[in-house]
Design a protein around this motif. Structure first.
Motif, PDB file in Angstrom:
ATOM      1  N   LYS A 456       0.864  -1.175   0.000  1.00 31.39           N
ATOM      2  CA  LYS A 456       0.000   0.000   0.000  1.00 31.39           C
ATOM      3  C   LYS A 456       0.904   1.229   0.000  1.00 31.39           C
ATOM      4  CE  LYS A 456      -4.190   1.144   2.282  1.00 31.39           C
ATOM      5  NZ  LYS A 456      -4.919   1.140   3.502  1.00 31.39           N
ATOM      6  N   PRO A 457       0.721   2.183  -0.921  1.00 26.79           N
ATOM      7  CA  PRO A 457       1.665   3.304  -0.969  1.00 26.79           C
ATOM      8  C   PRO A 457       1.605   4.181   0.282  1.00 26.79           C
ATOM      9  CG  PRO A 457      -0.112   3.593  -2.572  1.00 26.79           C
ATOM     10  CD  PRO A 457      -0.321   2.275  -1.928  1.00 26.79           C
ATOM     11  N   THR A 458       2.792   4.638   0.679  1.00 21.58           N
ATOM     12  CA  THR A 458       2.818   5.618   1.777  1.00 21.58           C
ATOM     13  C   THR A 458       3.177   6.965   1.146  1.00 21.58           C
ATOM     14  OG1 THR A 458       5.103   5.029   2.103  1.00 21.58           O
ATOM     15  CG2 THR A 458       3.526   4.054   3.631  1.00 21.58           C
ATOM     16  N   TYR A 459       2.623   8.012   1.670  1.00 22.66           N
ATOM     17  CA  TYR A 459       2.838   9.324   1.058  1.00 22.66           C
ATOM     18  C   TYR A 459       3.668  10.208   1.968  1.00 22.66           C
ATOM     19  CZ  TYR A 459      -0.951   7.556  -1.700  1.00 22.66           C
ATOM     20  OH  TYR A 459      -1.719   6.757  -2.497  1.00 22.66           O
ATOM     21  N   GLU A 460       4.686  10.839   1.381  1.00 22.88           N
ATOM     22  CA  GLU A 460       5.406  11.829   2.163  1.00 22.88           C
ATOM     23  C   GLU A 460       5.053  13.199   1.573  1.00 22.88           C
ATOM     24  OE1 GLU A 460       8.646  10.561  -0.838  1.00 22.88           O
ATOM     25  OE2 GLU A 460       6.735   9.828  -0.106  1.00 22.88           O
ATOM     26  N   LYS A 461       4.980  14.194   2.452  1.00  9.12           N
ATOM     27  CA  LYS A 461       4.574  15.522   1.997  1.00  9.12           C
ATOM     28  C   LYS A 461       5.762  16.185   1.305  1.00  9.12           C
ATOM     29  CE  LYS A 461       2.602  19.598   4.276  1.00  9.12           C
ATOM     30  NZ  LYS A 461       1.957  20.279   3.231  1.00  9.12           N
ATOM     31  N   VAL A 462       5.538  16.720   0.109  1.00  6.00           N
ATOM     32  CA  VAL A 462       6.643  17.439  -0.531  1.00  6.00           C
ATOM     33  C   VAL A 462       6.534  18.924  -0.169  1.00  6.00           C
ATOM     34  CG1 VAL A 462       7.140  15.912  -2.483  1.00  6.00           C
ATOM     35  CG2 VAL A 462       5.308  17.562  -2.684  1.00  6.00           C
ATOM     36  N   GLN A 463       7.674  19.552  -0.032  1.00  5.28           N
ATOM     37  CA  GLN A 463       7.695  20.945   0.416  1.00  5.28           C
ATOM     38  C   GLN A 463       7.416  21.908  -0.734  1.00  5.28           C
ATOM     39  OE1 GLN A 463       7.817  22.246   3.388  1.00  5.28           O
ATOM     40  NE2 GLN A 463       7.902  20.172   4.236  1.00  5.28           N
ATOM     41  N   ILE A 464       6.414  22.755  -0.542  1.00  3.69           N
ATOM     42  CA  ILE A 464       6.227  23.871  -1.474  1.00  3.69           C
ATOM     43  C   ILE A 464       5.920  25.103  -0.624  1.00  3.69           C
ATOM     44  CG2 ILE A 464       5.338  22.480  -3.414  1.00  3.69           C
ATOM     45  CD1 ILE A 464       2.524  23.527  -2.628  1.00  3.69           C
ATOM     46  N   ASP A 465       6.235  26.276  -1.134  1.00  7.62           N
ATOM     47  CA  ASP A 465       5.957  27.488  -0.366  1.00  7.62           C
ATOM     48  C   ASP A 465       4.553  27.989  -0.740  1.00  7.62           C
ATOM     49  OD1 ASP A 465       5.869  29.892   0.892  1.00  7.62           O
ATOM     50  OD2 ASP A 465       7.875  30.546   0.263  1.00  7.62           O
ATOM     51  N   GLY A 470       0.306  31.622  -2.859  1.00  5.53           N
ATOM     52  CA  GLY A 470      -0.961  32.305  -2.574  1.00  5.53           C
ATOM     53  C   GLY A 470      -0.852  33.796  -2.852  1.00  5.53           C
ATOM     54  N   GLY A 471       0.286  34.378  -2.522  1.00  6.63           N
ATOM     55  CA  GLY A 471       0.521  35.815  -2.746  1.00  6.63           C
ATOM     56  C   GLY A 471       0.448  36.145  -4.225  1.00  6.63           C
ATOM     57  N   VAL A 492       6.021  30.811  -9.335  1.00  2.00           N
ATOM     58  CA  VAL A 492       5.330  29.721  -8.624  1.00  2.00           C
ATOM     59  C   VAL A 492       6.204  28.467  -8.653  1.00  2.00           C
ATOM     60  CG1 VAL A 492       3.341  28.151  -8.716  1.00  2.00           C
ATOM     61  CG2 VAL A 492       3.001  30.604  -8.991  1.00  2.00           C
ATOM     62  N   MET A 493       6.800  28.206  -9.816  1.00  2.00           N
ATOM     63  CA  MET A 493       7.686  27.038  -9.927  1.00  2.00           C
ATOM     64  C   MET A 493       8.830  27.148  -8.920  1.00  2.00           C
ATOM     65  SD  MET A 493       6.563  24.938 -12.269  1.00  2.00           S
ATOM     66  CE  MET A 493       4.953  25.312 -11.618  1.00  2.00           C
ATOM     67  N   SER A 494       9.419  28.340  -8.849  1.00  2.00           N
ATOM     68  CA  SER A 494      10.541  28.528  -7.922  1.00  2.00           C
ATOM     69  C   SER A 494      10.074  28.316  -6.485  1.00  2.00           C
ATOM     70  CB  SER A 494      11.135  29.927  -8.061  1.00  2.00           C
ATOM     71  OG  SER A 494      11.553  30.094  -9.390  1.00  2.00           O
ATOM     72  N   ALA A 495       8.853  28.809  -6.181  1.00  2.00           N
ATOM     73  CA  ALA A 495       8.343  28.647  -4.812  1.00  2.00           C
ATOM     74  C   ALA A 495       8.080  27.174  -4.497  1.00  2.00           C
ATOM     75  CB  ALA A 495       7.045  29.447  -4.643  1.00  2.00           C
TER      76      ALA A 495
END
Ligand code: ACO
Length: 702
Positions: A456-465, A470-471, A492-495
């Protein structure tokens, strides 16, 4: 947790609209319930009273003194709500509304009113616009379909009434036993996901077949299906593959048929086996409902004809059945039963002179060999081939080993052969005249087993700003836009941590030159204006600029040409960007799908993306392994692992980019679509560059 127990095991069933007229649906349902030997109590309801099919009629549901778990409603649409109110007073648990004339013809308000009242009063609604439900557990045939249903272990959920009714008849002909068949029609309340949740822990159901036209709550469906297929095989027939078919499906049940490519990828992700044809689906059901687990990953083909053996090997490739390949072991196992001019290589070729005894001997070896996971036994009618003897061996071996090891048979020939096939099929032996049909059954079994066994896949959260993103979204909204400008999309890509070509926006020539020098030559220049959508058509792009003079000239030329092309355009400036080195051009995207919620896309990118159509989709979230799996799905995958001496590409960073765009869609509800095309991929360790990025914002009503 499913609360549908009493829909499948009602203690009492009322039929509201039971008719005295044998030609009417309301009569047929009462008659079917009686003929099916229902083990609970039946209460025909009709204001005229009397007897229907020999049973006393109640003039109202209030006259029934015992428990009524299910009320089947079969009166005209305009009277249904009143009947539902009377059911609420009588504390009915489930309503099976046969009646047509609701959302499927645009009468959604009445349907919603019924469902909301029913739910408020503790009732669940199946339908409306259905043929009913059959449940073997209590021998309940509350349908107006055929009476002759064989009880068994296959459950069918169908969105199409006509196909469902026809399937009841067809399953009888094919000798397939049913544990239930449920018509979902307009799915006003109970839908496929609810039913799957119940059926997955239903002891009598070994496998589930679904006919679907459109998915309602796709996100929930993905979760339920992924769980269900870990335990039981689920086969789906979804119509609407073609554009015309999708249009027809939308008007048939009023449901939203999503893009078929997306559906196809996502149900595969959930471990569902998709059949294209009804007959194929039924063959799989019959096989899966009976077959034991494979003893191992690979199959052995036994044949008396080289040609048909080759066809079987091709079919194995097509349906994902791997062939046992240990040549020494094959030789030592089958050497004694194959003539010198035959072959022990898999396919094991007994040659055209093979007799029934030769088959008997080699089948015994294959069926007993613990290294052989499954067996494909083929026969071609030859001068010495005795169809009767062959079918006799098949019957004997199948009976002896059917619960130990999966085995499928195919024989090809004249009338005697066809008669033999017919007789064996009546006894549920998986035998076919077309070798592809035989192998496809085995393929369906392996496909399910692989998924059921996979972790069963486990998910790790990937970091995005998300805050920075949102700004940028707010800024675009403030400017009245539903999309981000190219440089904002890059931000957005850079963030999110996806590499983009170095770029800056200049509002005059000196700044443009300074930016170009800062980035380093050669550079590209692009106009920045929300009013100019097709930049190259407007002369808004210049590439490969090598020095200061070329930057000055390009700046003047871009402004001049854009103003001439779109005279009222507001030009914010010119973007100076690093010229991107060539690499493999891929496309990476994410969007909030109408059916399935957040989904991600990966494929071969560039300007021919629409023509190549080499893309794949997944419901999000997925993990890194899932993203790598997506890459393996596309035809052009070899380009990513390096062809003709090229180095392997940086697929890890691509996987990361897929997870990041998925995370943006999931965490930033204001963004509806992201498409990076091309995402240029370099050699392993050298990363990627998101060159063109399109980001759309959700419209407020969405
Ligand atoms: N309570 C109890 N009985 C009632 C009530 C009531 N409130 N109102 C009427 N009845 C009785 C009628 O008197 C009649 O009995 P009778 O024949 O003995 O006089 C019986 O219930 C049926 O009522 P009718 O008005 O005659 O309705 P009819 O049978 O013509 O149609 C039906 C009802 C079948 C529900 C129709 O409106 C309908 O929707 N048909 C389409 C159904 C369908 O195809 N569903 C999708 C299936 S899936 C597929 O595509 C195959």
């Amino acid at each position: 947790m499913s609360d549908l127990k009493y829909l499948f095991e009602p203690r009492g069933v009322a039929v509201i609209g039971a008719s005295h007229n044998p030609g009417k649906i309301g009569y047929r349902i009462v008659d079917n319930i009686l003929a099916g030997g229902y083990r609970g109590k039946i209460y025909p309801i009709n204001p005229r009273g009397g007897k229907i099919a020999g049973v006393d009629v109640c003039t109202s549901i209030h006259g029934v003194i015992h428990d009524v778990d299910v009320a089947v409603i079969t009166i005209p649409a305009k009277h249904v709500f009143d009947a539902v109110m009377s059911c609420a007073k009588r504390k009915v648990k489930h309503l099976v509304i046969i009646t047509s004339g609701f959302s499927e013809i645009g009468n959604s308000a009445e349907e919603k009113k019924i469902v909301s009242f029913a739910r408020d009063n503790g009732m669940r609604v199946l339908g409306p616009n259905i043929f009913g439900i059959y449940s073997s557990q209590v021998s309940l045939n509350a349908t107006f379909g055929p009476q002759d249903i064989k009880p068994g272990n296959v459950s069918i959920i169908t969105q199409s009434g006509a196909i469902g009714i026809a399937m009841i008849g067809k399953t009888r002909v094919e000798n397939i036993g049913l544990s239930s068949i449920i018509s979902v029609g307009n799915k006003s309340d109970i839908d496929e996901a609810d039913l799957l949740e119940y059926l997955v822990s239903h002891d009598d159901t070994r496998m589930i077949l679904m006919y679907i036209e459109g998915v309602r709550d796709g996100e929930r469906m993905v979760n339920v299906l992924s769980e269900a297929t870990k335990k039981k095989p689920v086969v789906v027939i979804k119509s609407g593959r073609s554009a015309r078919g999708a249009m027809a499906a939308a008007s048939h049940t009023g449901s939203l048929a999503g893009a078929d490519e997306v559906f196809d990828c996502i149900i595969k992700q959930c471990g569902v086996i998709r059949a294209e044809r009804i007959q194929e689906a039924l063959e799989w059901c019959k096989f899966l409902a009976d077959a034991p687990k494979p003893g191992g990953d690979s199959a052995v083909i036994i044949t008396n004809g080289g040609g048909v053996g080759v066809l079987a090997a091709d079919a194995c490739d097509k349906y994902g059945v791997s062939l046992y390949d240990d040549q020494d072991a094959l030789k030592s196992s089958f050497g004694g039963s194959v003539p010198d001019f035959g072959s022990t290589k898999n396919p094991v070729d007994l040659t055209g002179g093979a007799t029934g005894d030769d088959y008997d001997k080699s089948l015994s070896i294959a069926l007993k060999d613990k290294h052989v996971g499954s067996v494909i036994c083929l026969g071609c009618e030859t001068a010495v081939f005795n169809a009767e003897k062959f079918t006799g061996v098949v019957k004997k071996k199948y009976r002896a080993y059917r619960s130990n090891k999966p085995v499928v048979f195919s024989i090809f020939g004249g009338e005697l052969v066809e008669n033999g096939i017919g007789k064996l099929r009546k006894e549920n032996v998986p035998i076919f005249s077309d070798v592809y049909d035989a192998v496809s059954c085995l393929g369906a079994l392996y496909s399910h087993e692989r998924h059921a066994r996979s972790a069963k896949p486990t998910y790790e959260k990937v970091q995005i700003d998300a805050k920075a993103i949102g700004g940028m979204v707010r800024q675009a909204r403030k400017a009245g836009r539903h999309f981000l400008l190219a440089h904002e999309a890059h931000e957005v890509m850079s963030a999110a941590g996806i590499a983009v070509p170095a770029s800056r926006v200049a509002r005059d020539i000196p700044t443009a030159v300074k930016c170009a020098e800062g980035i380093g030559y050669p550079v590209a220049m692009k106009v920045v204006s929300k009013d100019i959508i097709h930049k190259s058509d407007a002369g808004g792009i210049a590439l490969d600029l090598d020095n200061e003079q070329e930057v000055v000239d390009a700046h003047e030329s871009i402004l001049h040409s854009c103003k001439a092309h779109v005279p009222n355009a507001y030009i914010e400036g010119v973007e100076i960007a690093e010229m991107v080195k060539p690499g493999i051009e891929t496309i990476v995207g994410a969007r909030r799908d109408r059916s399935f919620g957040p989904i991600v896309m990966f494929g071969l990118g560039g300007i021919y993306v629409e023509v190549m159509k080499d893309v794949t989709f997944r419901a999000f979230p997925i993990n890194r392994a899932g993203a790598l799996d997506m890459m393996g799905d596309i035809r052009s995958y070899p380009l990513l692992i390096g062809v003709r001496g090229e180095k392997k590409k940086d697929i890890d960073t691509v996987a990361h980019a897929i997870l990041k765009v998925g995370a943006i869609i999931r965490e930033c509800p204001d963004i509806s679509d992201i498409e990076i095309n091309p995402l240029v991929v370099y050699d392993e360790g050298e990363g990627v560059k998101a060159v063109d990025v399109r980001i759309l914002l959700t419209t407020r009503s969405a």
